[in-house]
Design an enzyme around this catalytic site. Structure first.
Site, PDB file in Angstrom:
ATOM      1  N   MET A 278      -0.882  -2.546  -1.031  1.00 23.33           N
ATOM      2  CA  MET A 278      -0.309  -3.465  -0.053  1.00 23.33           C
ATOM      3  C   MET A 278       1.092  -3.869  -0.471  1.00 23.33           C
ATOM      4  SD  MET A 278      -0.547  -5.202   2.732  1.00 23.33           S
ATOM      5  CE  MET A 278       0.835  -6.201   3.279  1.00 23.33           C
ATOM      6  N   ASN A 280       3.198  -6.305  -0.470  1.00 19.78           N
ATOM      7  CA  ASN A 280       3.698  -7.670  -0.625  1.00 19.78           C
ATOM      8  C   ASN A 280       5.067  -7.620  -1.293  1.00 19.78           C
ATOM      9  OD1 ASN A 280       0.913  -8.540  -0.015  1.00 19.78           O
ATOM     10  ND2 ASN A 280       0.516  -7.746  -2.058  1.00 19.78           N
ATOM     11  N   HIS A 312       5.393   4.971  -1.015  1.00 20.40           N
ATOM     12  CA  HIS A 312       5.090   4.378   0.294  1.00 20.40           C
ATOM     13  C   HIS A 312       5.305   2.863   0.274  1.00 20.40           C
ATOM     14  CE1 HIS A 312       2.591   4.165   4.070  1.00 20.40           C
ATOM     15  NE2 HIS A 312       2.444   2.923   3.632  1.00 20.40           N
ATOM     16  N   GLU A 313       4.740   2.212  -0.723  1.00 14.92           N
ATOM     17  CA  GLU A 313       4.821   0.753  -0.767  1.00 14.92           C
ATOM     18  C   GLU A 313       6.252   0.293  -1.024  1.00 14.92           C
ATOM     19  OE1 GLU A 313       2.296  -0.689   0.359  1.00 14.92           O
ATOM     20  OE2 GLU A 313       1.020   1.086   0.212  1.00 14.92           O
TER      21      GLU A 313
HETATM   22 ZN   LIG Z   1       1.998   1.105   4.501  1.00 12.82          ZN
END
Ligand SMILES: [Zn+2]
Length: 854
Positions: A278, A280, A312-313
């Site tokens: 994720m 954040n 990606h993140e």
């Molecule tokens: Zn994503």
């Protein structure tokens, strides 16, 4: 064509009133890890835009104890009534007096529970080597779970600055989005840790992590300290993530032309995490397997998985965090774009992986769903946040990224990048609609980007391009590719490349195929590659003469083009346009193939074919498989050499597994046992071969091997090795062993985050799919209870392999009674794939039996 207009008109049911909106949150949270609870307070600076008698904001599963507002002049207005509405997840704060327009600060005090559902503010646990259980408090807010941690305006366009303070026992690690700026001792050996203000950002990007964790020494990346946070004892698995993280930070700052938008970056490996990772801001959270890895023990695929996720993140720190979708309909673009950038970045990180060619295999999974009658358009109108939960799927991530790649290749990489830079610069710290991106690229390139992309975004499916040459022209016609063969009116403007001529004197030209087809000049008798480079989201059907020319000089094609040739043939086989026996003959034409992606496509067709056969025809088929694979394996060599490129190792592993599992080759089986024993003893077995050996042994092993796998799983030194053995447990073809695996899914022996994939594998078990299905069917309620809701549908994914008529009937009837409402469309797609596969299997079985009966 069914273009639907987007409506961004605020919908009172799902959008909070805008009379008072937040500009900043000062949040103080104090988790009690032992009790599994937390308490908190917040001061929210509000911009009150019109006179209001009531404040409405989001809160769920929180007790709000008291609150008041303070005006600029020190005037205080009490919150006199607090009403929580569970169905809308809102808190209505009744005020002692109306608020006049202007700045006000809302103070609230509240309490909540650290839940076990991997959403909101939740508990994750691990057991250390001394057998003691440790608790971590961590967060996962996307899409709308920030409201479970603190009362807030939980909508993506209501951006605010976050000043976070965590009050925690001294000795625990505490991190949040910004760097730590102050630490003061408070009562009972507790410390108050204050973090720097964030940039203005959406609530779903806030994060707090508290627990007995360790952090690596920071690596300085152009002034940004980068750390990996992990449970104690796993610091030896962090070096690769630091390398990828540093590379990605530099890559994206350069590509986007904007410096990294936070002051530090922590990447946190969590034992329990529902999704992969994720984004954040400044505090990215991951499953352990997506971050921690030992390059000396990992396969290329495992390393790539880590690199992909990290890239990606980090791509999201700009695209998503700095510039954010206005509403949840924009989820698809957020995820599609990050996936596209992940591939671009990893391709630059390890050019030798040929990342785009390997992406073709994932893209085939998007093609599969998108050929169903139950596919969907990539974007669709979204009213409630729940409407958008269906966007977290293959069509968003993989089809979305693939159509962006198609556009980028058609426009040219630099012109496309210029459009992205313009978009990010124009909308930094703000929110956007999808069309803002098309408009920025259109302005940068002068091409009709919005018109072309609307066709790809607002209608489901994709075209089959038929290519033929007559009268000095290459004729490109299109119709939609569907498994059910039904005709419909969906048509696209297809931006791709065409190559005329053979490799030495080829000419490549961009072609925009019109909705009614197109023709481009092309000399009769010359080879033509349609969708050259293989980046168009299309399948191609060549006229026999064109196809024969390609087959005669296969190595004039790039790896991704050869992959696509095989994959298109296999799709035609599943759709009924080619017989399974003809596919096998076609596969023989690739006997000299040396590239991994093409072999992956061949092995997919071979795996399916082998499943359908029994007795004598199966034995003959296995002989055919050995004849096909063995020479290829001999070419790359049975043994790994230290100088092998990563893809050579990966190819060796794929061929070894194919020869053992599908070919039943005795020499391979014996060697697999040696390799696996050596690997488990901590020896230096090549990771690709070690991983392949696990598949071979699972497919052929008994009780002794099963016990060995259990011990290997518990003693694994990396998360990847642990999963290899765990998922291997679902491949045992002995019913007693598979039953033991299934029973383990109901216990703590398997973390709930891994349960869906175990069922997926078990349902796809060649010989025991029916047994796995009985278990899933009979224990459905208990299975659902244990899982994060968004992951339940993955349990059903494996029914695609259950193709016997009575099983199909049983599965389809079961899910009529047992819907998965949060993933309704994905479930319908899975059930349609089962029916498509069943129809294919019924045809293909007799074709193959006839071809291999001797
Ligand atoms: Zn994503």
């Amino acid at each position: 064509m069914s273009v639907v207009e987007t409506s961004s008109a605020p919908d009172a049911l799902y959008r909070l009133p805008r009379g008072a909106v937040p500009a900043r949150y000062d949040l103080a949270l104090e988790p009690d890890l032992e009790a599994g609870t937390f308490s908190g307070s917040e001061d929210v600076v509000l911009d009150v835009r019109e006179q209001v008698e009531e404040i409405v904001l989001n809160a769920a599963e929180l007790d709000i104890d008291r609150g008041w507002l303070t005006g600029e002049d020190g005037r205080r207005v009490d919150v006199v009534d607090i009403r929580l509405d569970g169905s809308t997840e809102r808190a209505h704060l009744g005020l002692g007096a109306a608020l006049a327009p202007g700045p006000w600060t809302l103070h609230l005090e509240f309490r909540g529970v650290l839940n076990d559902r991997m959403a909101g503010f939740y508990r994750s646990t691990y057991v250390s080597q001394d057998g003691v259980e440790h608790v971590i408090a961590t967060t996962q807010f996307e899409s709308t779970d920030a409201r479970r941690a603190f009362p807030c305006w939980d909508e993506p366009d209501l951006k605010a600055v976050f000043g976070v303070t965590l009050i925690v026992p001294d000795g625990l690690l505490a991190i949040s989005n910004g760097p730590e700026v102050e630490r003061t001792a408070v009562h009972d050996d507790r410390v108050r840790v204050r973090f720097a203000d964030t940039m203005p950002m959406s609530t779903y990007l806030a994060a707090f992590v508290v627990g007995p964790l360790e952090a690596t020494e920071p690596v300085d990346v152009e002034g940004v300290p980068l750390r990996i946070v992990h449970v104690p004892g796993k610091g030896n698995l962090a070096a690769f993530a630091l390398e990828v993280g540093a590379f990605s930070l530099r890559f994206f700052a350069d590509y986007y032309g904007i410096p990294y938008p936070d002051r530090k970056l922590d990447m946190v490996a969590l034992p329990d995490f529902a999704q992969g990772a994720m984004e954040n801001l400044g505090c990215i959270t991951y499953r352990e397997v997506a971050l921690l890895v030992d390059p000396a023990k990992a396969t290329q695929q495992e390393l790539q998985g880590v690199a992909d996720t990290i890239a990606h993140e980090i791509a999201h720190m700009w695209f998503g965090d700095l510039v954010t979708m206005r509403w949840w309909n924009g989820i698809w673009l957020n995820e599609a774009f990050a996936t596209f950038m992940e591939l671009l970045c990893v391709d630059a990180f390890r050019p030798e992986w040929d990342r785009w060619a390997l992406h073709a295999r994932s893209r085939s999974q998007a093609f599969e769903i998108d050929a169903l009658s139950t596919t969907r358009s990539i974007e669709y109108p979204v009213r409630s946040p729940d409407d958008a939960s269906g966007m977290f799927d293959t069509l968003t991530y993989t089809k979305g990224a693939s159509v962006l790649r198609m556009l980028e290749q058609y426009l040219g990489a630099e012109r496309f990048r210029d459009g992205i830079r313009r978009y990010l610069a124009d909308h930094a710290y703000g929110n956007t609609e999808t069309s803002d991106l098309w408009d920025a690229i259109e302005t940068a390139t002068g091409e009709p980007v919005r018109r072309i992309m609307d066709g790809w975004i607002w209608q489901g499916g994709f075209p089959l391009i038929s290519a033929s040459v007559t009268d000095g022209a290459l004729w490109l016609d299109q119709r939609r590719f569907r498994f059910d063969g039904a005709e419909d009116d969906n048509r696209w403007e297809v931006p791709f490349l065409v190559r005329h001529g053979s490799s030495s004197d080829a000419v490549v030209e961009p072609v925009l195929v019109g909705r009614g087809g197109s023709a481009v000049p092309h000399a009769d008798g010359l080879p033509a590659v349609v969708n050259a480079g293989g980046h168009g989201f299309v399948r191609v059907g060549y006229a026999p003469d064109l196809r024969a020319r390609l087959m005669a000089s296969l190595f004039d094609l790039t790896p991704i083009e050869r992959y696509q040739l095989v994959d298109d043939a296999w799709a035609a086989t599943v759709a009924g346009g080619m017989s399974a026996a003809d596919f096998c003959r076609f596969a023989r034409g690739f006997a000299a193939e040396t590239d991994l992606p093409t072999w992956q496509a061949l092995l997919l067709g071979i795996t399916w074919s082998e499943r359908l056969l029994a007795g004598e025809p199966r034995e003959r088929f296995r002989a055919f498989v050995r004849e096909l694979i063995r020479p290829a394996l001999e070419r790359v060599g049975w043994e790994a050499s230290p100088t092998d490129p990563d893809l050579t190792r990966a190819l060796r592993g794929a061929l070894f597994a194919g020869l053992g599992v599908l070919g039943g080759d005795p020499e391979t089986l014996a060697l697999a046992r040696e390799i696996e024993l050596e690997s488990r003893a901590g020896g230096s077995a090549d990771p690709s071969l070690a991983s392949a050996a696990v598949s071979v042994i699972a497919a052929t092993g008994g009780a002794e091997e099963f016990e060995g796998f259990l011990r290997a799983m518990d003693g694994a030194s990396t998360p990847q090795e642990e999963l290899r053995y765990l998922f291997g447990l679902a491949d045992f073809r002995d019913p007693v062993m598979l039953t033991r695996t299934l029973e383990m899914t109901t216990t703590d022996a398997i973390r709930s985050q891994n349960v869906p994939q175990v069922f997926m594998k078990a349902l796809m078990n060649r010989d025991q799919g029916a047994l796995a299905w009985s278990f899933v069917r009979d224990r459905w309620a208990a299975i659902v209870e244990r899982l994060a809701p968004s992951t339940v549908v993955y349990v059903a994914y494996g029914v695609r392999a259950l193709v016997e008529p009575q099983l199909v009937e049983d599965v389809q009837a079961f899910f009529v009674e047992h819907d998965i409402p949060q993933s309704a469309l994905q479930l319908r797609q899975t059930l349609e794939i089962q029916r498509v596969n069943a129809a294919f299997a019924a045809r293909a079985r007799s074709e193959l039996e006839a071809a291999f009966e001797g």
